[in-house]
Design a protein around this motif. Structure first.
Motif, PDB file in Angstrom:
ATOM      1  N   GLU A  46      60.509 118.575  19.934  1.00 18.74           N
ATOM      2  CA  GLU A  46      60.813 117.772  21.113  1.00 18.74           C
ATOM      3  C   GLU A  46      61.596 118.612  22.112  1.00 18.74           C
ATOM      4  N   VAL A  47      61.015 118.767  23.296  1.00 17.63           N
ATOM      5  CA  VAL A  47      61.669 119.485  24.383  1.00 17.63           C
ATOM      6  C   VAL A  47      61.450 118.660  25.646  1.00 17.63           C
ATOM      7  N   PRO A  48      62.554 118.144  26.241  1.00 17.75           N
ATOM      8  CA  PRO A  48      62.394 117.312  27.433  1.00 17.75           C
ATOM      9  C   PRO A  48      61.712 118.075  28.567  1.00 17.75           C
ATOM     10  N   GLY A  49      60.712 117.430  29.149  1.00 17.97           N
ATOM     11  CA  GLY A  49      60.041 118.002  30.303  1.00 17.97           C
ATOM     12  C   GLY A  49      58.990 119.055  30.004  1.00 17.97           C
ATOM     13  N   MET A  50      58.806 119.404  28.739  1.00 21.70           N
ATOM     14  CA  MET A  50      57.801 120.416  28.413  1.00 21.70           C
ATOM     15  C   MET A  50      56.414 119.774  28.413  1.00 21.70           C
ATOM     16  N   PRO A  51      55.473 120.365  29.143  1.00 24.85           N
ATOM     17  CA  PRO A  51      54.114 119.815  29.165  1.00 24.85           C
ATOM     18  C   PRO A  51      53.482 119.825  27.768  1.00 24.85           C
ATOM     19  N   GLU A  52      52.613 118.853  27.533  1.00 23.02           N
ATOM     20  CA  GLU A  52      51.965 118.714  26.226  1.00 23.02           C
ATOM     21  C   GLU A  52      51.206 119.973  25.821  1.00 23.02           C
ATOM     22  N   GLU A  53      50.554 120.645  26.790  1.00 19.27           N
ATOM     23  CA  GLU A  53      49.784 121.840  26.433  1.00 19.27           C
ATOM     24  C   GLU A  53      50.698 122.964  25.929  1.00 19.27           C
ATOM     25  N   MET A  54      51.920 123.041  26.444  1.00 18.33           N
ATOM     26  CA  MET A  54      52.872 124.043  25.948  1.00 18.33           C
ATOM     27  C   MET A  54      53.346 123.673  24.546  1.00 18.33           C
ATOM     28  N   LYS A  55      53.585 122.383  24.302  1.00 15.10           N
ATOM     29  CA  LYS A  55      53.970 121.933  22.963  1.00 15.10           C
ATOM     30  C   LYS A  55      52.864 122.242  21.968  1.00 15.10           C
ATOM     31  N   GLY A 142      69.302 122.404  20.105  1.00 13.66           N
ATOM     32  CA  GLY A 142      70.028 123.138  21.131  1.00 13.66           C
ATOM     33  C   GLY A 142      69.709 122.605  22.513  1.00 13.66           C
ATOM     34  N   LYS A 143      70.388 123.157  23.497  1.00 17.98           N
ATOM     35  CA  LYS A 143      70.167 122.800  24.896  1.00 17.98           C
ATOM     36  C   LYS A 143      69.042 123.669  25.441  1.00 17.98           C
ATOM     37  N   VAL A 144      68.226 123.094  26.299  1.00 20.37           N
ATOM     38  CA  VAL A 144      67.202 123.879  26.964  1.00 20.37           C
ATOM     39  C   VAL A 144      67.669 124.207  28.382  1.00 20.37           C
ATOM     40  N   PRO A 145      67.238 125.370  28.922  1.00 17.49           N
ATOM     41  CA  PRO A 145      67.699 125.795  30.244  1.00 17.49           C
ATOM     42  C   PRO A 145      67.391 124.780  31.346  1.00 17.49           C
ATOM     43  N   THR A 146      66.315 124.015  31.177  1.00 15.14           N
ATOM     44  CA  THR A 146      65.935 123.041  32.199  1.00 15.14           C
ATOM     45  C   THR A 146      66.744 121.752  32.101  1.00 15.14           C
ATOM     46  N   GLY A 147      67.606 121.666  31.098  1.00 13.05           N
ATOM     47  CA  GLY A 147      68.433 120.481  30.897  1.00 13.05           C
ATOM     48  C   GLY A 147      67.913 119.637  29.742  1.00 13.05           C
TER      49      GLY A 147
END
Length: 172
Positions: A46-55, A142-147
């Motif tokens: 789970e990464v907020p704001g990450m597009p599905e294709e990147m996941k 952890g925290k992601v750079p995009t928040g």
């Protein structure tokens, strides 16, 4: 994406580097020398704001490492020291501080904070360590750079498959 890869690599590196030796009174458990096959399953990512294709790409990359064969000689097995590996942290560029470090009696239960490449992540590893099979769940937060907060859960299972393969086997 590069920083998320660092977090992912952190968990995998620690798990792979120190799956053999116990350090407490529960008794020493060492992996058996020979060929080991490791399977990796991405249980949660789970990464907020990450597009599905990147996941999806991340899942494919992590699970693409499944089926990896490694040959461990008796000399390598004799030198394994999970306590030293846990103290060093990932690769040579990081360090970890463990709030819980219970390794012994065929079990691993560690938790702490690791720093690498300017990132700080909370990491936990829990599972079993036996002479012919290791089954460890690695949770990284952890925290992601995009928040926002990221969470990744990996399931790593390594099984002794017999003597080292003579051709094409990679040594660690």
């Amino acid at each position: 994406m590069k920083q998320i890869m660092t977090i992912a690599a952190l968990g995998v590196a620690l798990a792979v580097s120190g799956c053999g030796k116990s350090e407490n009174a529960g008794g020493t458990v060492k992996r058996e020398a020979g060929n080991w096959k490791t399977d990796i399953k991405l249980v949660k990512f789970e990464v907020p704001g990450m597009p599905e294709e990147m996941k999806s790409g991340m899942k494919q990359m992590m699970e693409g490492a499944s089926g990896m064969d490694q040959c461990f000689t008796q000399e390598q097995v004799d030198k394994e020291d999970i306590a030293a590996e846990l103290a060093k942290g990932p690769g040579n560029g990081g360090e970890c501080t463990w709030s819980k470090k219970e390794v012994g009696g065929g079990k691993i239960d560690v938790a702490g904070t690791c720093k690498a490449n300017g990132q700080t992540v909370d990491m936990a590893m829990n599972g079993t360590i036996e002479a012919k099979k290791n089954d460890v769940t690695i949770t990284t937060k952890g925290k992601v750079p995009t928040g926002g907060d990221m969470e990744m859960v990996l399931q790593m299972t390594s099984v002794h498959t017999g003597p080292c393969k003579p051709a094409g086997a990679s040594a660690t």
